[in-house]
Write a protein that holds these residues in place. Structure first.
Motif, PDB file in Angstrom:
ATOM      1  N   VAL A  95     -20.664  -3.083  -2.903  1.00 45.74           N
ATOM      2  CA  VAL A  95     -20.192  -1.361  -3.109  1.00 45.74           C
ATOM      3  C   VAL A  95     -19.578  -1.006  -1.817  1.00 45.74           C
ATOM      4  N   PRO A  96     -20.397  -1.444  -0.421  1.00 46.10           N
ATOM      5  CA  PRO A  96     -19.481  -0.803   0.556  1.00 46.10           C
ATOM      6  C   PRO A  96     -18.524  -1.875   0.699  1.00 46.10           C
ATOM      7  N   ASP A  97     -18.461  -2.908   0.561  1.00 43.79           N
ATOM      8  CA  ASP A  97     -17.265  -3.812   0.919  1.00 43.79           C
ATOM      9  C   ASP A  97     -16.221  -3.298   0.127  1.00 43.79           C
ATOM     10  N   ALA A  98     -16.381  -2.877  -1.307  1.00 45.00           N
ATOM     11  CA  ALA A  98     -15.263  -2.067  -2.104  1.00 45.00           C
ATOM     12  C   ALA A  98     -14.594  -1.040  -1.513  1.00 45.00           C
ATOM     13  N   LEU A  99     -15.460  -0.147  -0.695  1.00 46.34           N
ATOM     14  CA  LEU A  99     -15.231   1.235  -0.357  1.00 46.34           C
ATOM     15  C   LEU A  99     -14.227   0.777   0.895  1.00 46.34           C
ATOM     16  N   LEU A 100     -14.517  -0.091   1.808  1.00 47.69           N
ATOM     17  CA  LEU A 100     -13.689  -0.139   2.926  1.00 47.69           C
ATOM     18  C   LEU A 100     -12.507  -1.052   2.404  1.00 47.69           C
ATOM     19  N   LEU A 101     -12.516  -1.969   1.765  1.00 51.60           N
ATOM     20  CA  LEU A 101     -11.433  -2.471   1.192  1.00 51.60           C
ATOM     21  C   LEU A 101     -10.442  -1.840   0.304  1.00 51.60           C
ATOM     22  N   GLN A 102     -10.670  -0.695  -0.341  1.00 53.04           N
ATOM     23  CA  GLN A 102      -9.739   0.019  -0.924  1.00 53.04           C
ATOM     24  C   GLN A 102      -9.046   0.733   0.058  1.00 53.04           C
ATOM     25  N   GLN A 103      -9.667   1.070   1.268  1.00 54.09           N
ATOM     26  CA  GLN A 103      -8.958   1.755   2.282  1.00 54.09           C
ATOM     27  C   GLN A 103      -7.769   0.655   3.073  1.00 54.09           C
ATOM     28  N   VAL A 104      -8.129  -0.445   3.248  1.00 56.35           N
ATOM     29  CA  VAL A 104      -7.228  -1.474   3.659  1.00 56.35           C
ATOM     30  C   VAL A 104      -6.346  -1.593   3.097  1.00 56.35           C
ATOM     31  N   LEU A 105      -6.646  -2.169   1.713  1.00 64.34           N
ATOM     32  CA  LEU A 105      -5.773  -2.502   0.873  1.00 64.34           C
ATOM     33  C   LEU A 105      -4.730  -1.413   0.300  1.00 64.34           C
ATOM     34  N   GLY A 106      -5.060  -0.183   0.564  1.00 63.32           N
ATOM     35  CA  GLY A 106      -4.210   0.852   0.253  1.00 63.32           C
ATOM     36  C   GLY A 106      -2.979   1.145   1.559  1.00 63.32           C
ATOM     37  N   LEU A 107      -3.165   0.672   2.865  1.00 62.72           N
ATOM     38  CA  LEU A 107      -2.335   0.624   3.774  1.00 62.72           C
ATOM     39  C   LEU A 107      -1.472  -0.487   3.681  1.00 62.72           C
ATOM     40  N   PHE A 108      -1.802  -1.698   3.132  1.00 61.67           N
ATOM     41  CA  PHE A 108      -1.005  -2.865   2.570  1.00 61.67           C
ATOM     42  C   PHE A 108      -0.218  -2.726   1.480  1.00 61.67           C
ATOM     43  N   GLY A 109      -0.646  -1.576   0.618  1.00 64.05           N
ATOM     44  CA  GLY A 109      -0.242  -1.566  -0.851  1.00 64.05           C
ATOM     45  C   GLY A 109      -0.405  -2.582  -1.760  1.00 64.05           C
ATOM     46  N   LYS A 110      -1.799  -2.850  -1.678  1.00 64.77           N
ATOM     47  CA  LYS A 110      -2.101  -4.211  -2.448  1.00 64.77           C
ATOM     48  C   LYS A 110      -3.445  -3.774  -2.990  1.00 64.77           C
ATOM     49  N   LYS A 111      -3.870  -2.654  -3.534  1.00 59.49           N
ATOM     50  CA  LYS A 111      -5.073  -2.198  -4.187  1.00 59.49           C
ATOM     51  C   LYS A 111      -5.458  -2.944  -5.330  1.00 59.49           C
ATOM     52  N   ARG A 112      -4.475  -3.628  -5.850  1.00 62.20           N
ATOM     53  CA  ARG A 112      -4.805  -4.296  -7.121  1.00 62.20           C
ATOM     54  C   ARG A 112      -5.812  -5.621  -6.949  1.00 62.20           C
TER      55      ARG A 112
END
Length: 376
Positions: free
Chosen positions: A321-338
């Motif tokens: 769950v913490p992994d997902a929260l952090l990755l959601q932010q980073v992937l948002g910057l990269f435009g790759k949330k999928r």
């Protein structure tokens, strides 16, 4: 055993949640055409980048930054392909200030650190910007660095790097894992305990480089031109390192083409861990390894009926769950949330992989750029 696993994973989760909160607090730079331009020297160490170097040079030629305030220095590290010839051809047709240096002309100098150092010693700029020969840049790359330099007055700026393309499942899993590393590195800088950065996207004051004696003290480690310098600059200038959280600052680099190339790359990175003098970097490496081993052990215990599956589920959920929260932010910057939908699959393959690379990293033996390398 379950209590120990829960403890280790909880410590990991706490660190990642702190990183998630720190990431959200990193300011997003607002680019202004009125910001006074500093002079940047872009250093590109290359070896066998004939397939990529022209695209990178074209990106640099298209920078929306005053041509009078940046130069490009390519330092060739004994390439065995057409890289030098291609750079020379580009020199003849560009108005951009472009210099080609050969590491072979400097006796005893080999590998990336030496190439970066030679480039810096020939640089005219007050600021150094580093990238790699296989990268792609946005037209606002230098402008973003300059904006952060002006607004935050740092000694070093770490930039975001993402993998592209991400068309196959293999590429997507690599991109997801790499994004986590970028996020953790950015968050560690934000809480003023920097652990990692990436030499494919880095800028720093030339004076700061010489003030910490450059790469002196870790010459025996083939890699580490980025993180060792990060730690040294932080030690001398605490609180004066920042992260460029901006889409314009993102640098793209290709993922590993094969499993073998991927493993050698990760072993190269892991081989630096035992040389870290920063306690926060050492602790983070141990916490990450311990948490992942705990997940593996607990899941195997559930498979063999040592304890119920719900206990394994608690441990896995506490980590993921913490992994997902952090990755959601980073992937948002990269435009790759999928890519976040693959996190469960990454967790399954990540645990044995990180244990393997940690063990092989202690040996410090790997292939890179056509060379057999080993840390001292």
């Amino acid at each position: 055993m379950i209590l120990l696993a829960l403890f280790l994973v909880s410590v990991y989760a706490s660190a990642i949640l702190r990183g998630w909160y720190a990431w959200k607090k990193i300011p997003i730079p607002k680019l202004s055409p009125d910001t006074p331009p500093a002079f940047f020297s872009v250093i590109i160490p290359v070896r066998n980048e004939g397939q990529n170097i022209i695209s990178l040079l074209q990106d640099l030629e298209r920078q929306q930054y005053p041509a009078s305030h940046y130069e490009v220095i390519v330092v060739d590290d004994h390439s065995e392909d057409a890289t030098p010839e291609l750079v020379r051809q580009f020199q003849g047709q560009t108005s951009m200030s472009l210099t080609l240096l050969f590491l072979a002309n400097f006796p005893g100098k080999r590998q990336k650190k030496a190439a970066v150092e030679i480039g810096i010693r020939h640089a005219q700029g007050d600021w150094i910007a580093c990238t790699d020969g296989d990268c792609r840049l946005s037209p606002q790359w230098l402008q973003t660095f300059n904006q952060i330099r002006q607004s935050e007055n740092p000694k070093m700026i770490s930039g975001p790097v993402m993998y592209a393309p991400t068309q196959t499942l293999w590429q997507q899993l690599q991109a997801l894992e790499f994004s986590a590393l970028i996020g953790v590195g950015a968050a560690s800088i934000a809480v003023q305990k920097p652990t990692m950065c990436n030499g494919a996207n880095l800028a720093y004051e030339k004076a700061a480089f010489f003030a910490v004696n450059g790469f002196q003290g870790n010459e025996q480690v083939p890699s580490g031109d980025d993180e060792f310098l990060l730690h040294k600059i932080h030690q001398k200038y605490p609180g004066q390192i920042t992260f460029a959280k901006a889409g314009e600052a993102v640098v793209q680099t290709p993922p590993a083409a094969t499993v073998s190339q991927f493993l050698h790359q990760r072993v190269r990175w892991a081989s630096k861990w035992k040389y870290y003098q920063s306690w926060s970097s050492q602790v983070l490496a141990v916490v990450v390894l311990g948490a992942n081993i705990s997940v593996l052990v607990v899941l195997l215990g559930a498979v063999f009926n040592y304890w119920p599956w719900w206990l394994g589920g608690i441990v896995l959920t506490t980590k993921i769950v913490p992994d997902a929260l952090l990755l959601q932010q980073v992937l948002g910057l990269f435009g790759k949330k999928r890519l976040l939908s693959l996190l469960w699959l990454l967790q399954l393959v990540y645990v044995p992989y990180i244990v393997l690379t940690a063990v092989l990293g202690l040996r410090g033996k790997y292939h890179w750029k056509g060379r057999q390398l080993r840390t001292a």
